[in-house]
Design an enzyme around this catalytic site. Sequence first.
Site, PDB file in Angstrom:
ATOM      1  N   TYR A  98     -58.931 -40.867  12.987  1.00  0.00           N
ATOM      2  CA  TYR A  98     -60.338 -40.448  13.044  1.00  0.00           C
ATOM      3  C   TYR A  98     -60.911 -40.706  14.438  1.00  0.00           C
ATOM      4  O   TYR A  98     -61.537 -39.826  15.041  1.00  0.00           O
ATOM      5  CB  TYR A  98     -61.142 -41.193  11.985  1.00  0.00           C
ATOM      6  CG  TYR A  98     -62.568 -40.712  11.845  1.00  0.00           C
ATOM      7  CD1 TYR A  98     -62.853 -39.484  11.268  1.00  0.00           C
ATOM      8  CD2 TYR A  98     -63.633 -41.507  12.266  1.00  0.00           C
ATOM      9  CE1 TYR A  98     -64.163 -39.045  11.121  1.00  0.00           C
ATOM     10  CE2 TYR A  98     -64.944 -41.080  12.119  1.00  0.00           C
ATOM     11  CZ  TYR A  98     -65.211 -39.846  11.548  1.00  0.00           C
ATOM     12  OH  TYR A  98     -66.511 -39.415  11.416  1.00  0.00           O
TER      13      TYR A  98
ATOM     14  N   SER B 173     -68.671 -38.593  16.686  1.00  0.00           N
ATOM     15  CA  SER B 173     -68.986 -39.822  15.958  1.00  0.00           C
ATOM     16  C   SER B 173     -68.960 -40.969  16.958  1.00  0.00           C
ATOM     17  O   SER B 173     -68.324 -40.869  18.020  1.00  0.00           O
ATOM     18  CB  SER B 173     -67.935 -40.062  14.861  1.00  0.00           C
ATOM     19  OG  SER B 173     -68.020 -41.373  14.356  1.00  0.00           O
TER      20      SER B 173
END
Length: 268
Positions: free
Chosen positions: A152, A139
């Site tokens: 995350y 990501s």
Amino acid sequence: MQPQRIVITGGASGLGFALAQLAAKAGWKVCIVDRDTERGEAVIGSLQRWQPASLFMPADVTRISDLENVAKQLDEQWQGVDVVVNNAGVAQVGKLSDTTLNDWQWIIDINLLGVVRGCKAFLPLLQRQQKGHIINVASMAGLLDVPNMSSYNATKAAVVSLSETLQNELAADNIQVSVVCPSFFRTNLGDSMRSTIDGMDKKLDKLMATSKLNANDIAKSIMRSIERKQFYTLPHKQARIAWYLKRFLPRNWYRRFLHKNIKKHDKS
């Protein structure tokens, strides 16, 4: 000429399924791997209309034995695999002080160790073939440092680092490696998201809705990366610009840019 053979974890929905559809339409043999058996069985028929050899195999990326079994079955049925896509992932949002260690262990087990398990399960097969391509879906969170997303960000940064390392380790085996770093786009990531911030589900939905790219666009960029043997895949233009600024600007300048854009998003 034998069609390409691709296996995709988290392949029954979202980006994984969008990629599976593109590959099947191109005539590739596709195996979608997902722990959601009901969803996998519901969608595999649509892939088989384009490529009858497509498969669904239920598996959980938190269990290495599941992935090793998938690798064994594909070796037997397809006599190998050309592309392995480690796509399964989850999200956790919140300040470090508010995020429990249980949440950290949960996201590490899926986002990081799930990728590690996928690589380890298929590497013996790829190394025996002396060819193949590993695609790890990370990501932009792994390249940038947006606040309130420490767990995350950390897991996705680890996937980037793992991919960079594997590119060096596997060059002698003729195995390509790519890492995909999309920004926000419409997907089902929010369904399993854990958050300690009120209203985060609505904010995430808004960020996804304003994205200029969708799952099919990201899947197309992955297909191009496979064709071009490209390492970094950064589909979103604005995110690429932010990454370049982080790399080349002094840290304080970049932080001012980052926080200015965060405030702009908060007001919009």
